[in-house]
Design a protein around this motif. Structure first.
Motif, PDB file in Angstrom:
ATOM      1  N   LYS A  69      47.311  42.003  56.383  1.00  0.00           N
ATOM      2  CA  LYS A  69      45.882  41.971  56.733  1.00  0.00           C
ATOM      3  C   LYS A  69      45.290  43.382  56.749  1.00  0.00           C
ATOM      4  O   LYS A  69      44.171  43.602  56.270  1.00  0.00           O
ATOM      5  CB  LYS A  69      45.676  41.320  58.102  1.00  0.00           C
ATOM      6  CG  LYS A  69      45.678  39.811  58.093  1.00  0.00           C
ATOM      7  CD  LYS A  69      45.123  39.233  59.393  1.00  0.00           C
ATOM      8  CE  LYS A  69      45.978  39.590  60.580  1.00  0.00           C
ATOM      9  NZ  LYS A  69      45.464  38.996  61.848  1.00  0.00           N
ATOM     10  N   GLU A  72      44.897  44.673  53.130  1.00  0.00           N
ATOM     11  CA  GLU A  72      43.789  43.986  52.456  1.00  0.00           C
ATOM     12  C   GLU A  72      42.445  44.506  52.941  1.00  0.00           C
ATOM     13  O   GLU A  72      41.488  44.628  52.173  1.00  0.00           O
ATOM     14  CB  GLU A  72      43.880  42.476  52.682  1.00  0.00           C
ATOM     15  CG  GLU A  72      44.884  41.781  51.800  1.00  0.00           C
ATOM     16  CD  GLU A  72      44.591  41.959  50.312  1.00  0.00           C
ATOM     17  OE1 GLU A  72      43.427  41.731  49.906  1.00  0.00           O
ATOM     18  OE2 GLU A  72      45.508  42.345  49.570  1.00  0.00           O
ATOM     19  N   ASP A  73      42.365  44.799  54.230  1.00  0.00           N
ATOM     20  CA  ASP A  73      41.110  45.290  54.805  1.00  0.00           C
ATOM     21  C   ASP A  73      40.777  46.698  54.327  1.00  0.00           C
ATOM     22  O   ASP A  73      39.612  47.038  54.136  1.00  0.00           O
ATOM     23  CB  ASP A  73      41.213  45.270  56.330  1.00  0.00           C
ATOM     24  CG  ASP A  73      39.906  45.623  57.006  1.00  0.00           C
ATOM     25  OD1 ASP A  73      39.004  44.762  57.035  1.00  0.00           O
ATOM     26  OD2 ASP A  73      39.784  46.770  57.499  1.00  0.00           O
ATOM     27  N   LYS A  75      42.105  48.431  51.483  1.00  0.00           N
ATOM     28  CA  LYS A  75      42.048  48.761  50.053  1.00  0.00           C
ATOM     29  C   LYS A  75      40.687  48.451  49.449  1.00  0.00           C
ATOM     30  O   LYS A  75      39.985  47.536  49.877  1.00  0.00           O
ATOM     31  CB  LYS A  75      43.161  48.056  49.288  1.00  0.00           C
ATOM     32  CG  LYS A  75      42.971  46.585  49.027  1.00  0.00           C
ATOM     33  CD  LYS A  75      44.163  46.067  48.214  1.00  0.00           C
ATOM     34  CE  LYS A  75      44.003  44.596  47.864  1.00  0.00           C
ATOM     35  NZ  LYS A  75      45.155  44.082  47.102  1.00  0.00           N
ATOM     36  N   LYS A  77      38.631  46.974  46.707  1.00  0.00           N
ATOM     37  CA  LYS A  77      38.816  45.911  45.691  1.00  0.00           C
ATOM     38  C   LYS A  77      38.210  46.284  44.341  1.00  0.00           C
ATOM     39  O   LYS A  77      38.506  45.668  43.327  1.00  0.00           O
ATOM     40  CB  LYS A  77      38.183  44.594  46.164  1.00  0.00           C
ATOM     41  CG  LYS A  77      38.478  44.189  47.604  1.00  0.00           C
ATOM     42  CD  LYS A  77      39.917  43.888  47.865  1.00  0.00           C
ATOM     43  CE  LYS A  77      40.135  43.215  49.227  1.00  0.00           C
ATOM     44  NZ  LYS A  77      39.816  44.028  50.394  1.00  0.00           N
ATOM     45  N   PHE A 127      53.226  43.859  48.615  1.00  0.00           N
ATOM     46  CA  PHE A 127      51.813  44.188  48.789  1.00  0.00           C
ATOM     47  C   PHE A 127      51.533  45.682  48.632  1.00  0.00           C
ATOM     48  O   PHE A 127      50.419  46.132  48.901  1.00  0.00           O
ATOM     49  CB  PHE A 127      51.329  43.709  50.160  1.00  0.00           C
ATOM     50  CG  PHE A 127      51.509  42.226  50.358  1.00  0.00           C
ATOM     51  CD1 PHE A 127      50.552  41.331  49.912  1.00  0.00           C
ATOM     52  CD2 PHE A 127      52.668  41.736  50.954  1.00  0.00           C
ATOM     53  CE1 PHE A 127      50.727  39.963  50.072  1.00  0.00           C
ATOM     54  CE2 PHE A 127      52.848  40.370  51.120  1.00  0.00           C
ATOM     55  CZ  PHE A 127      51.873  39.482  50.679  1.00  0.00           C
TER      56      PHE A 127
END
Length: 226
Positions: A69, A72-73, A75, A77, A127
């Motif tokens: 989490k 993902e927060d 990086k 996109k 990841f």
């Protein structure tokens, strides 16, 4: 360039980047450094980030869902893998060196993931882009390696230090030649005559010869690489 550091202990970074070259680079907006508290992504009332290992064993393991989490927060996109790298700081990683530092300095975003406790859930490796180690020794966590890498990479970002300085520094590609300053003599230890001669072509030749000599003695592996 932006460097994002995911850590359980952001307070550890107070000090190392608050002075000297790195601070000036941040003030000039050549680089930005942010610290992401992994605890903010923890689970439940107590913001749990770790758990006991399956199969038994000592210590606590950082959870893959919590780390996932956080990554993902953080990086971006909109950036490709050529522009952004997610790096897990791990004893299993390839050893960090100047070549890697140079490649990282060309990125737009570098994300450093600091470990702690007994390590990570193995699945977190799915990841990240790569694992990096700073040496064959054991540390409490990834925070000190993150500081080393941030310092090493930041100074290579264009404009942070003079390009001629960066080109002459150690590991570019060999160890740096010996340096001297005043006094000319101290306790019968003298500055080499060539450096006092004013003959700059000969001084340059001497420096290159000394650089090669020191590298051959202390780091012969660098000669093989180059």
């Amino acid at each position: 360039m932006k460097i994002s550091i995911i850590t359980l202990f952001p307070e550890m970074f107070k000090g190392p980047f608050d002075s000297s070259i790195i601070k000036r680079a941040v003030d000039k907006k050549l680089i930005s450094i942010e610290f992401i508290n992994l605890r903010a992504f923890g689970l439940g009332k107590h913001q749990t980030v770790d758990d006991t290992p399956y199969g038994g064993g000592m210590g606590m393991i950082l959870r893959v869902d919590v780390l996932g989490k956080a990554i993902e927060d953080v990086k971006n996109k909109n950036l490709s893998k050529r522009q952004q790298k997610i790096v897990l700081l791990s004893a299993h990683g390839k050893k960090f060196g100047q070549k890697i530092a140079k490649s990282y300095s060309k990125l737009k975003n570098l994300i450093l993931v600091c470990g702690h406790y007994e390590g990570f859930d193995e699945r977190i490796k799915e990841f990240v882009d790569e694992e990096i180690s700073v040496g064959d020794f054991i540390l409490t966590g990834g925070e000190i390696p993150a500081m080393l890498i941030t310092d090493s990479v930041s100074r290579l970002v264009k404009g942070v230090i003079k390009e001629e300085s960066a080109a002459l520094e150690s590991f570019s590609p060999y160890l740096e030649y010996p340096q001297y300053t005043k006094p000319q003599e101290y306790k019968e230890l003298k500055v080499p005559e060539i450096l006092l001669s004013g003959n700059h072509p000969e001084i340059e030749k001497w420096r290159k010869k000394q650089s090669l000599k020191i590298t051959a003695k202390l780091r012969p592996d660098l000669l093989k690489e180059n």
